[in-house]
Design a protein around this motif. Structure first.
Motif, mmCIF file in Angstrom:
data_model
loop_
_atom_site.group_PDB
_atom_site.id
_atom_site.type_symbol
_atom_site.label_atom_id
_atom_site.label_comp_id
_atom_site.label_asym_id
_atom_site.label_seq_id
_atom_site.Cartn_x
_atom_site.Cartn_y
_atom_site.Cartn_z
ATOM 1 N N GLU A 88 48.758 59.339 52.397
ATOM 2 C CA GLU A 88 46.876 59.231 52.345
ATOM 3 C C GLU A 88 46.546 58.395 51.593
ATOM 4 O O GLU A 88 45.192 58.457 51.638
ATOM 5 C CB GLU A 88 46.999 60.636 52.263
ATOM 6 C CG GLU A 88 45.439 60.855 52.223
ATOM 7 C CD GLU A 88 44.650 61.521 53.102
ATOM 8 O OE1 GLU A 88 43.570 61.099 53.245
ATOM 9 O OE2 GLU A 88 45.117 60.812 54.143
ATOM 10 N N ARG A 89 47.076 57.635 50.054
ATOM 11 C CA ARG A 89 46.319 57.323 49.660
ATOM 12 C C ARG A 89 45.884 55.721 50.334
ATOM 13 O O ARG A 89 44.752 55.316 49.729
ATOM 14 C CB ARG A 89 46.703 57.269 48.950
ATOM 15 C CG ARG A 89 46.425 58.792 47.094
ATOM 16 C CD ARG A 89 47.127 59.004 46.069
ATOM 17 N NE ARG A 89 46.575 57.828 44.638
ATOM 18 C CZ ARG A 89 47.167 57.409 43.963
ATOM 19 N NH1 ARG A 89 48.352 57.826 43.629
ATOM 20 N NH2 ARG A 89 46.758 56.618 43.117
ATOM 21 N N SER A 90 46.684 55.623 50.985
ATOM 22 C CA SER A 90 46.998 54.174 51.316
ATOM 23 C C SER A 90 46.192 54.429 52.090
ATOM 24 O O SER A 90 44.624 52.921 52.079
ATOM 25 C CB SER A 90 48.076 53.667 51.115
ATOM 26 O OG SER A 90 48.926 53.762 50.552
ATOM 27 N N ALA A 91 45.458 54.894 52.662
ATOM 28 C CA ALA A 91 44.273 54.666 54.475
ATOM 29 C C ALA A 91 42.812 55.292 53.403
ATOM 30 O O ALA A 91 42.567 54.573 54.179
ATOM 31 C CB ALA A 91 44.915 56.576 54.884
ATOM 32 N N GLN A 92 43.047 56.115 52.752
ATOM 33 C CA GLN A 92 42.239 56.226 51.937
ATOM 34 C C GLN A 92 41.444 54.649 51.427
ATOM 35 O O GLN A 92 40.796 54.607 51.088
ATOM 36 C CB GLN A 92 41.434 57.123 50.738
ATOM 37 C CG GLN A 92 41.994 58.534 51.477
ATOM 38 C CD GLN A 92 41.939 60.127 50.068
ATOM 39 O OE1 GLN A 92 42.925 59.225 48.732
ATOM 40 N NE2 GLN A 92 42.792 60.974 50.695
ATOM 41 N N LEU A 93 42.368 54.342 51.243
ATOM 42 C CA LEU A 93 42.569 52.779 49.744
ATOM 43 C C LEU A 93 41.529 51.704 50.939
ATOM 44 O O LEU A 93 40.693 51.382 51.218
ATOM 45 C CB LEU A 93 43.303 52.165 49.693
ATOM 46 C CG LEU A 93 42.957 50.473 48.962
ATOM 47 C CD1 LEU A 93 42.551 50.751 48.105
ATOM 48 C CD2 LEU A 93 44.406 49.850 48.463
ATOM 49 N N ALA A 94 41.739 51.566 52.366
ATOM 50 C CA ALA A 94 41.888 51.195 53.483
ATOM 51 C C ALA A 94 40.482 51.614 53.801
ATOM 52 O O ALA A 94 39.445 50.787 53.991
ATOM 53 C CB ALA A 94 42.763 51.295 54.540
ATOM 54 N N GLN A 95 40.161 52.759 53.866
ATOM 55 C CA GLN A 95 38.816 53.667 54.224
ATOM 56 C C GLN A 95 37.747 52.929 53.116
ATOM 57 O O GLN A 95 36.428 52.718 53.588
ATOM 58 C CB GLN A 95 38.664 54.506 54.764
ATOM 59 C CG GLN A 95 39.348 55.290 55.191
ATOM 60 C CD GLN A 95 39.522 56.982 55.739
ATOM 61 O OE1 GLN A 95 40.197 57.509 54.947
ATOM 62 N NE2 GLN A 95 38.911 57.599 56.602
ATOM 63 N N SER A 96 38.217 52.761 52.339
ATOM 64 C CA SER A 96 36.717 52.441 50.723
ATOM 65 C C SER A 96 36.858 50.820 51.342
ATOM 66 O O SER A 96 35.640 50.375 50.465
ATOM 67 C CB SER A 96 37.854 52.693 49.371
ATOM 68 O OG SER A 96 37.304 51.892 48.475
ATOM 69 N N ARG A 97 37.998 50.493 50.609
ATOM 70 C CA ARG A 97 37.649 48.537 51.961
ATOM 71 C C ARG A 97 37.327 47.686 52.565
ATOM 72 O O ARG A 97 36.479 46.895 52.132
ATOM 73 C CB ARG A 97 39.344 48.125 51.057
ATOM 74 C CG ARG A 97 39.687 48.596 49.164
ATOM 75 C CD ARG A 97 39.029 48.105 48.230
ATOM 76 N NE ARG A 97 39.818 48.417 47.028
ATOM 77 C CZ ARG A 97 39.703 49.349 46.158
ATOM 78 N NH1 ARG A 97 38.494 50.735 46.688
ATOM 79 N NH2 ARG A 97 40.055 50.010 45.084
#
Length: 213
Positions: A88-97
């Motif tokens: 989940e945190r990796s997906a959020q990182l993708a959505q941020s970057r």
């Protein structure tokens, strides 16, 4: 197939995928740094390179191979040993970057969806071509030669060094039994042809060693 194994190969692969803007270069550097964290024993740069190479092998089966490649870069970008939360945190990182790198919103959404999918490969739905390629690439290590598989298994054990041996053996055996119970480990025709038979032999041998008296 591109050679992703060196740091230079990883950087070049990222630039081919995301471009050479300042934001893309900064994101690529951040990702390589994340995959280089010292606590990683299996989920490291070698794993990233192997998954990218496997995606190259299976790219013809994907609806959007570059979205799958981006998802490969992010799928374990956050790795603290907390299944589900890490994805989940990796997906959020993708959505941020990724928006900063000029990636279209629809592609960002697809990348995040794919990253979340890797938390539980058995949630993959029928007809999900991108998901099938990413999940098969993530599991390609299971179908490697026996010595390579042994190295993978040893690295996984090192990542869980904090878990007592008896508990690890029980948990690992349960994971292997669940995987072996599936009608097929791989969802793509090419993945099955490349890795299925050897993966089942490797896992069966590991399971026998874990459950031996």
């Amino acid at each position: 197939m591109n050679d992703h194994r060196s740091d230079g190969g990883l950087v070049a692969a990222w630039v081919r995928l995301a471009g050479a803007s300042a934001a893309a270069l900064a994101t690529g550097a951040e990702l390589v740094a994340r995959w280089s964290e010292p606590h990683r024993r299996y989920h490291d740069r070698a794993h990233l390179a192997a998954v990218l190479a496997a995606v190259d092998d299976l790219a013809g089966d994907a609806a959007d191979p570059d979205a799958v490649r981006l998802a490969a870069w992010f799928h374990d970008a956050v790795y603290d040993g907390h299944p589900g939360r890490d994805e989940e945190r990796s997906a959020q990182l993708a959505q941020s970057r990724l928006p900063r790198c000029g990636v279209a919103p629809a592609v960002v959404a697809e990348v995040a969806r794919l990253v979340r999918l890797t938390a539980a490969h058995d949630t993959l739905g029928d007809g999900d071509a991108n998901g099938a390629v990413l999940c098969d690439a993530d599991l390609a290590v299971l179908g490697g030669p026996p010595d390579g598989y042994a190295g993978y298994a040893a690295a996984v054990r090192r990542e869980y060094a904090h878990v007592p041996d008896d508990l690890f053996r029980l948990g690992r055996a349960d994971v292997l039994r669940r995987l072996l119970a599936a009608p097929s480990l791989y969802r793509t025709v090419r993945g099955r042809a490349l890795w299925e038979e050897r993966a089942r032999a490797n896992m069966t041998a590991e399971l026998a060693s874990l459950t031996a008296p």
